[in-house]
Each structure stands twice: as structure tokens, then as C-alpha cells.
Design a protein around this motif. Structure first.
Motif, PDB file in Angstrom:
ATOM      1  N   SER A  33     -11.128   2.424  14.081  1.00 20.27           N
ATOM      2  CA  SER A  33     -10.790   2.851  12.781  1.00 20.27           C
ATOM      3  C   SER A  33     -10.931   4.132  12.568  1.00 20.27           C
ATOM      4  O   SER A  33     -12.176   4.713  13.092  1.00 20.27           O
ATOM      5  CB  SER A  33     -11.995   1.962  11.835  1.00 20.27           C
ATOM      6  OG  SER A  33     -11.988   2.666  10.583  1.00 20.27           O
ATOM      7  N   TYR A  34      -9.993   5.036  12.129  1.00 20.87           N
ATOM      8  CA  TYR A  34     -10.073   6.616  12.199  1.00 20.87           C
ATOM      9  C   TYR A  34     -11.021   7.001  11.069  1.00 20.87           C
ATOM     10  O   TYR A  34     -11.259   8.193  11.056  1.00 20.87           O
ATOM     11  CB  TYR A  34      -8.810   6.994  12.163  1.00 20.87           C
ATOM     12  CG  TYR A  34      -8.186   6.891  13.603  1.00 20.87           C
ATOM     13  CD1 TYR A  34      -7.141   5.555  13.527  1.00 20.87           C
ATOM     14  CD2 TYR A  34      -8.616   7.553  14.694  1.00 20.87           C
ATOM     15  CE1 TYR A  34      -6.509   5.469  14.873  1.00 20.87           C
ATOM     16  CE2 TYR A  34      -7.784   7.082  16.156  1.00 20.87           C
ATOM     17  CZ  TYR A  34      -6.928   6.093  15.912  1.00 20.87           C
ATOM     18  OH  TYR A  34      -6.282   5.647  17.333  1.00 20.87           O
ATOM     19  N   ASP A  35     -11.119   6.429  10.211  1.00 27.15           N
ATOM     20  CA  ASP A  35     -11.827   6.517   8.801  1.00 27.15           C
ATOM     21  C   ASP A  35     -11.652   5.408   7.771  1.00 27.15           C
ATOM     22  O   ASP A  35     -11.022   4.342   8.194  1.00 27.15           O
ATOM     23  CB  ASP A  35     -11.296   7.639   7.990  1.00 27.15           C
ATOM     24  CG  ASP A  35     -12.753   8.563   7.432  1.00 27.15           C
ATOM     25  OD1 ASP A  35     -12.501  10.127   7.376  1.00 27.15           O
ATOM     26  OD2 ASP A  35     -13.373   7.808   6.792  1.00 27.15           O
TER      27      ASP A  35
ATOM     28  N   ASP B 145     -10.556   2.557   5.476  1.00 19.27           N
ATOM     29  CA  ASP B 145      -9.088   2.169   5.384  1.00 19.27           C
ATOM     30  C   ASP B 145      -8.142   2.520   6.286  1.00 19.27           C
ATOM     31  O   ASP B 145      -6.728   2.581   6.116  1.00 19.27           O
ATOM     32  CB  ASP B 145      -8.747   1.918   3.715  1.00 19.27           C
ATOM     33  CG  ASP B 145      -9.651   1.067   3.035  1.00 19.27           C
ATOM     34  OD1 ASP B 145      -9.659   1.485   1.902  1.00 19.27           O
ATOM     35  OD2 ASP B 145      -9.742   0.168   3.426  1.00 19.27           O
ATOM     36  N   SER B 146      -8.441   3.169   7.382  1.00 18.08           N
ATOM     37  CA  SER B 146      -7.363   3.783   8.423  1.00 18.08           C
ATOM     38  C   SER B 146      -7.740   3.179   9.680  1.00 18.08           C
ATOM     39  O   SER B 146      -8.303   3.712  10.631  1.00 18.08           O
ATOM     40  CB  SER B 146      -7.820   5.174   8.570  1.00 18.08           C
ATOM     41  OG  SER B 146      -6.783   5.775   9.265  1.00 18.08           O
ATOM     42  N   ASN B 147      -7.189   1.797   9.642  1.00 13.57           N
ATOM     43  CA  ASN B 147      -7.573   0.848  10.883  1.00 13.57           C
ATOM     44  C   ASN B 147      -6.235   0.753  11.850  1.00 13.57           C
ATOM     45  O   ASN B 147      -5.388   0.656  11.324  1.00 13.57           O
ATOM     46  CB  ASN B 147      -8.188  -0.382  10.539  1.00 13.57           C
ATOM     47  CG  ASN B 147      -9.186  -0.298   9.576  1.00 13.57           C
ATOM     48  OD1 ASN B 147     -10.151   0.680   9.798  1.00 13.57           O
ATOM     49  ND2 ASN B 147      -9.252  -0.992   8.434  1.00 13.57           N
ATOM     50  N   SER B 148      -6.563   0.519  13.092  1.00 15.30           N
ATOM     51  CA  SER B 148      -5.616   0.545  14.035  1.00 15.30           C
ATOM     52  C   SER B 148      -5.908  -0.437  15.089  1.00 15.30           C
ATOM     53  O   SER B 148      -7.040  -0.740  15.664  1.00 15.30           O
ATOM     54  CB  SER B 148      -5.161   1.710  14.800  1.00 15.30           C
ATOM     55  OG  SER B 148      -4.159   1.675  15.728  1.00 15.30           O
TER      56      SER B 148
ATOM     57  N   GLU C 275     -16.580   9.633  11.924  1.00 18.98           N
ATOM     58  CA  GLU C 275     -15.288   9.349  11.341  1.00 18.98           C
ATOM     59  C   GLU C 275     -14.663   8.142  12.191  1.00 18.98           C
ATOM     60  O   GLU C 275     -14.348   7.280  11.496  1.00 18.98           O
ATOM     61  CB  GLU C 275     -14.367  10.492  11.717  1.00 18.98           C
ATOM     62  CG  GLU C 275     -14.299  11.658  10.884  1.00 18.98           C
ATOM     63  CD  GLU C 275     -13.414  12.659  10.956  1.00 18.98           C
ATOM     64  OE1 GLU C 275     -13.184  13.800  10.483  1.00 18.98           O
ATOM     65  OE2 GLU C 275     -12.376  12.270  11.704  1.00 18.98           O
ATOM     66  N   THR C 276     -14.826   8.116  13.478  1.00 13.39           N
ATOM     67  CA  THR C 276     -14.096   6.861  14.145  1.00 13.39           C
ATOM     68  C   THR C 276     -15.216   5.774  14.617  1.00 13.39           C
ATOM     69  O   THR C 276     -16.094   6.075  15.259  1.00 13.39           O
ATOM     70  CB  THR C 276     -13.508   7.548  15.505  1.00 13.39           C
ATOM     71  OG1 THR C 276     -12.767   8.674  15.137  1.00 13.39           O
ATOM     72  CG2 THR C 276     -12.519   6.562  15.880  1.00 13.39           C
TER      73      THR C 276
END
Lengths: 114, 115
Positions: free
Chosen positions: B49-51, B53-56, B30-31
Motif C-alpha cells: 500500500s503506497y498510501d 486507498d492506494s493498494n497494489s 507512507e508505504t
């Protein structure tokens, strides 16, 4: 400033000897601590890790000691071997679900001489 | 065979050029992460990135952006590269959930030189 610091850039030990690698961290929210090993021109690989609910974890010749009040953890290697020659990176972070934004130290280059 | 693959291994670019670093993993992790390694500084986290389109942002996101459109693929983009972005870039992935979810698996690294 550096949130995770390794005190020694390099160490040399004779084959068969015991050595200790040290790591200090600043953030007392960190609850996961790891040591990675890296050979030249290779990628880091996990050697051993520990969560904050224990203060020691042993895996063969490798032991991690965690001192939360002192914000310090260490890697003890016994019966060192030439193949232990590598760069050792300590890392710490706060677990969020199953992931952690790991902060790495600068690395300690270990040489085991035969 | 569990693997994190980075392309290319070596890259030379001129200042101001765009740079695309690619990373793939075959473990359905996932990450995913992008780190850079510089002498005396250890590994510094650029993005996580946690998945899809879920980036930090990590600790040093300035000058970088990322893209994760598929779980197995995570790209690092440098728009208008600068000479201080010369470094070794490591991609990594982790399971994200379950036992030993936090273990990072690293790629072989991309050595980027910006002239």
C-alpha cells in the motif's frame, strides 16, 4: 520460480571467523539489494543495503558486495560473534520512488560456535 | 519510539471463517506491506500500500484483500480462510520518500493456523 535465491540453507562458523553469505537474483531491473537479520520469534531488521550505483558497501564487520553482471550479491561478516547467530535474509527489488517491492530469499540460518 | 504493531500475535481459525489481521505504525510511513513466511520460501509479498486507498497486489494476492483507510493502519483480510493460508504473517512499513525511504520496519508477526 524463486526470483531471489540463497544457496545455503544453513552455515556454521567458529567465533572470530569470516563467513560469506550468497544471494542470486533473476531480474536485471533490480537496483536495490539488502540483507535482513532475524532472530527466532522476532521480526526481521535491516542489517545493510546497497543501491546498484555502487558495488560495495561496508558497515563495521559487515560488507555487501554487488556483482550486477552476475546477478549476485553477498554479505561478508568478519570477526564473527555468537550474537551473529540468526537467520539472514537477502532481498532485492526495483525502486519506484522511495518504495521497493522487495523479493526475499529463503534465508540462511547462521550459527556461530564459541 | 518507532514501532510497527501487529495484532493478534497468535490466531487459530477454522476453514471457511473470516480472518482479520491488523497492523499499525506510529512513524507516519507512507508505504505499508503484508508478507507471509513459510518454511523454505522466505518472505512472500501479498500486498503493498503506497498510501490511503492506494493498494497494489504483490506476488501472492489470491485469497487475500487489504484495507488502508488511515495512513497508520493497514489490515489484511482473509474471506473464508483455507488451510493453506496457515503461515506467519508479517506487516512492514517504509518511509516511502526521502533518505533510506526503502528500509522496511517489520512487526512481530502473526502466527495464523487454519484448521
Amino acid at each position: 520460480g524463486q526470483q531471489v535465491k540463497q544457496s545455503s540453507p544453513s552455515l556454521t562458523v567458529q567465533e572470530g571467523g569470516i563467513l560469506i553469505l550468497n544471494c542470486d537474483y533473476e531480474n536485471d531491473m533490480f537496483d536495490y539489494f539488502a540483507w535482513y537479520k532475524k532472530y527466532p520469534d522476532n521480526s526481521p531488521t535491516l542489517l545493510i543495503s546497497v543501491r546498484s550505483n555502487v558495488d560495495k558497501r561496508e558497515d563495521g564487520r559487515f560488507t555487501v558486495f554487488l556483482n550486477k553482471s552476475g546477478k549476485h550479491f553477498s554479505l561478508h561478516i568478519t570477526a564473527s560473534q555468537p550474537e551473529d547467530t540468526a537467520v539472514y535474509l537477502c532481498a532485492a527489488g526495483a525502486l519506484q520512488g522511495g518504495s521497493a517491492k522487495l523479493i526475499f530469499g529463503e534465508g540462511t540460518k547462521l550459527t556461530v560456535s564459541s | 519510539d518507532m514501532k510497527v504493531t501487529q495484532m493478534p500475535r497468535y490466531l487459530i481459525k477454522r476453514m471457511g471463517e473470516n480472518v482479520l489481521l491488523e497492523c499499525g505504525q506510529d512513524m507516519s510511513h507512507e508505504t505499508m506491506y503484508w508478507y507471509r513466511q513459510d518454511p523454505g520460501l522466505g518472505l512472500q509479498l501479498i500486498y503493498i500500500s503506497y498510501d490511503v486507498d492506494s493498494n497494489s497486489e504483490g506476488d501472492i494476492p489470491k485469497g487475500y484483500r487489504v484495507s488502508r483507510k488511515k495512513r497508520e493502519h493497514f489490515s489484511l483480510i482473509l474471506d473464508s480462510a483455507k488451510t493453506n493460508q496457515t503461515s506467519v504473517y508479517f506487516c512492514a512499513s517504509s518511509l516511502g520518500t526521502g533518505s533510506s525511504a526503502e528500509t522496511l520496519y517489520f512487526g512481530s508477526g502473526t502466527r495464523l493456523t487454519v484448521l
